[in-house]
Scaffold this active site. Structure first.
Site, PDB file in Angstrom:
ATOM      1  N   GLN A 158       0.641  -1.493  -0.039  1.00 42.89           N
ATOM      2  CA  GLN A 158       0.254   0.030   0.070  1.00 42.89           C
ATOM      3  C   GLN A 158       1.457   1.452   0.306  1.00 42.89           C
ATOM      4  O   GLN A 158       0.493   2.112  -0.441  1.00 42.89           O
ATOM      5  CB  GLN A 158      -0.796   0.234   0.954  1.00 42.89           C
ATOM      6  CG  GLN A 158      -2.398  -1.303   1.195  1.00 42.89           C
ATOM      7  CD  GLN A 158      -3.389  -1.120   0.162  1.00 42.89           C
ATOM      8  OE1 GLN A 158      -3.023   0.414  -0.293  1.00 42.89           O
ATOM      9  NE2 GLN A 158      -4.143  -2.197   0.137  1.00 42.89           N
ATOM     10  N   HIS A 170      -0.735  -5.109  -8.328  1.00 45.03           N
ATOM     11  CA  HIS A 170      -2.614  -4.189  -8.359  1.00 45.03           C
ATOM     12  C   HIS A 170      -2.665  -3.015  -7.323  1.00 45.03           C
ATOM     13  O   HIS A 170      -4.172  -2.920  -7.662  1.00 45.03           O
ATOM     14  CB  HIS A 170      -4.018  -5.397  -8.686  1.00 45.03           C
ATOM     15  CG  HIS A 170      -3.754  -6.026  -7.717  1.00 45.03           C
ATOM     16  ND1 HIS A 170      -5.664  -5.592  -6.679  1.00 45.03           N
ATOM     17  CD2 HIS A 170      -3.057  -6.728  -6.834  1.00 45.03           C
ATOM     18  CE1 HIS A 170      -5.406  -6.745  -5.740  1.00 45.03           C
ATOM     19  NE2 HIS A 170      -4.494  -6.773  -6.015  1.00 45.03           N
ATOM     20  N   CYS A 191      -9.436  -8.247   0.776  1.00 47.37           N
ATOM     21  CA  CYS A 191      -8.153 -10.045   0.243  1.00 47.37           C
ATOM     22  C   CYS A 191      -9.323 -10.791   1.187  1.00 47.37           C
ATOM     23  O   CYS A 191      -9.436 -11.993   0.658  1.00 47.37           O
ATOM     24  CB  CYS A 191      -7.388  -9.605   1.123  1.00 47.37           C
ATOM     25  SG  CYS A 191      -6.617  -8.219  -0.119  1.00 47.37           S
TER      26      CYS A 191
HETATM   27  N1  PLP Z   1      -0.058  -6.722   2.079  1.00 45.16           N
HETATM   28  C1  PLP Z   1      -1.661  -5.946   1.914  1.00 45.16           C
HETATM   29  C2  PLP Z   1      -0.879  -4.262   2.473  1.00 45.16           C
HETATM   30  C3  PLP Z   1      -2.392  -5.958   0.647  1.00 45.16           C
HETATM   31  O1  PLP Z   1      -3.491  -4.886   1.286  1.00 45.16           O
HETATM   32  C4  PLP Z   1      -2.408  -6.651   0.194  1.00 45.16           C
HETATM   33  C5  PLP Z   1      -4.095  -6.855  -1.099  1.00 45.16           C
HETATM   34  O2  PLP Z   1      -5.136  -6.536  -0.488  1.00 45.16           O
HETATM   35  C6  PLP Z   1      -1.401  -7.616  -0.122  1.00 45.16           C
HETATM   36  C7  PLP Z   1      -0.403  -8.567   0.566  1.00 45.16           C
HETATM   37  C8  PLP Z   1      -1.814  -8.620  -1.165  1.00 45.16           C
HETATM   38  O3  PLP Z   1      -1.257  -8.619  -2.537  1.00 45.16           O
HETATM   39  P1  PLP Z   1      -2.134  -9.590  -3.340  1.00 45.16           P
HETATM   40  O4  PLP Z   1      -3.250  -9.078  -3.839  1.00 45.16           O
HETATM   41  O5  PLP Z   1      -0.899  -9.395  -4.451  1.00 45.16           O
HETATM   42  O6  PLP Z   1      -1.504 -11.124  -3.241  1.00 45.16           O
END
Ligand code: PLP
Length: 413
Positions: free
Chosen positions: A202, A224, A358
């Site tokens: 982030q 992304h 997520c």
């Molecule tokens: N770390 C943080 C702080 C995130 O906000 C996210 C996704 O929301 C991730 C890791 C995971 O990223 P990815 O979607 O590329 O696995």
């Protein structure tokens, strides 16, 4: 109805310039980077160029950038890869710092993303020890807590740079400086080095992430969240950081991540990193550099927050306003269920979220807000609003009007 997207911490649209660079690698330049012929050479050249681009922007070595399938994978590689390697490689351990059973100690925080917390839980199940640092009511860890929790068998500190739910920024540079001193002393006494990892997913859009500046050994980033494609990530791995791969096979990515490289996505990721860090900023940013883009977004974010508190005296911000990403608001509307609010806002054309996108589709209670001391009720009253480089003044004006109207309508009388 023109929809207004205010969930940029969940994901971002692919920048036009990123898409343009990616497209040739789906069809015309489709070679396997491991092939010897010219099709393969074209593909490996694109990967090399992408790695070079990121290495230059990070002021690091070409071989220190590893491409992965996501930031989730990068975080897993950092945490499991280091612990597994140190467990195997007795030559890397000093007899004094690690017990005969090779159990290690890792320090992290209570507010990491699940892709850090879950691998840590796996390590705990395997007998390693993890200290999860608490946060204060502003959402920040205390460096003194971290210092106190270091043990002889500590091998890794993993701390999120900027939180995905509340946007709070942890003092990574200060910790890096402190660790440098601590590691010097440990070296003198024959103790293992403590490696330092940060999840900068982030942060990359807004904060300085050069590893040498942060004094970091491992730094995770994702496509992304920075106007690149989904399903591609990367990790900076400082030279001589002892990682074992978590995906083995053909030995791609310097042996750290096997599998035929996703060439178009790697090309897209590199372009997205370039746009995030360099002066250009991409198609929607009017040529603004990172600093100017941050200022632009901060101004809109502050206008939105001022407008919301003007009309909603019961609205409270979760986390520090000052040590926070410029695009993030996490707001608690007293007496109002976030589920109801998110659905009503969506029907009115405004996309916000309850926190981490997520975890699952369900609105699970947030471990981040819980760590900040919020009650279950307060957690269920909290929504995350995140702006991006495509957000306009008009959108913020409209969003404020609609949010205020809907909150007033749904709030208990
Ligand atoms: N770390 C943080 C702080 C995130 O906000 C996210 C996704 O929301 C991730 C890791 C995971 O990223 P990815 O979607 O590329 O696995």
């Amino acid at each position: 109805m023109k929809r207004i997207y205010l969930d940029y911490a969940a994901t971002t649209p692919v920048d036009e310039e990123v898409l343009k660079e990616m497209l040739p690698y789906f069809k015309n330049k489709f070679g396997n980077p491991s092939s010897v012929h010219s099709f393969g050479q074209e593909a490996i050249a694109a990967i090399d160029k992408s790695r070079e681009k990121i290495a230059k922007l990070f002021s690091c070595d070409f071989s220190e950038i590893i491409f992965t399938g996501s930031a989730t994978e990068s975080n897993n590689l950092a945490i499991k890869g280091l612990t597994a390697n140190l467990s195997y490689r007795k030559d890397l351990r000093s007899a004094g710092s690690v017990g005969a059973d090779s159990k290690f100690h890792i320090i992290s925080t209570k507010i990491e993303h699940e892709s850090v917390l879950e691998p840590l839980k796996e390590l705990e199940r395997a007998g390693h020890e993890v200290t999860y640092l608490p946060i204060d009511e502003d959402g920040l860890i205390k460096i003194s807590d971290l210092e106190k929790s270091i043990k002889d068998n500590t091998i890794l500190i993993s701390i999120i740079y900027a939180n995905n739910e509340i946007g709070t920024i942890q003092p990574i540079k200060e910790i890096g400086k402190l660790l440098e001193k601590i590691n010097k002393k440990r070296q003198e006494t024959g103790l293992l080095k403590i490696y330092f990892h940060t999840d900068a997913v982030q942060a990359l859009n807004y904060l300085e992430c050069r590893p040498d500046w942060l004094k970091i050994d491992l730094l995770t980033f994702s496509g992304h969240k920075i106007y690149g494609p989904k399903g591609v990530g990367g990790i900076y791995v400082r030279k001589n950081t002892p990682l074992l791969p978590i995906i083995s096979g053909g030995g791609q990515e310097f042996g750290l991540r096997s599998g035929t490289e996703n060439v178009p996505y790697i090309v897209g990721l590199a372009k997205a990193v370039e746009l995030a860090i360099s002066a250009k900023g991409g198609s929607a940013s009017g040529g603004k550099n990172r600093e100017k883009r941050s200022e632009y977004i901060l101004d809109l974010r502050n206008k939105l927050w001022k407008n919301i508190i003007k009309y909603n005296k019961g609205a409270k911000l979760n986390g520090s306003l000052s040590s926070r990403l410029p695009n993030n608001l996490n707001i608690r509307f007293a007496g109002l269920s976030n589920e109801m609010l998110i659905v009503a806002l969506d029907q009115a054309g405004i996309a916000v979220s309850a926190g981490s996108a997520c975890s699952s589709r369900a609105l699970a209670v947030s471990h981040v807000l819980k760590a900040m001391g919020l009650t279950s009720k307060q957690m269920r009253e909290s929504v995350r609003i995140t702006l991006g480089k495509n957000t306009t003044k008009e959108e913020i004006k409209k969003a404020a009007e609609i949010i205020n109207k809907i909150v007033k309508k749904l709030s208990p009388k």
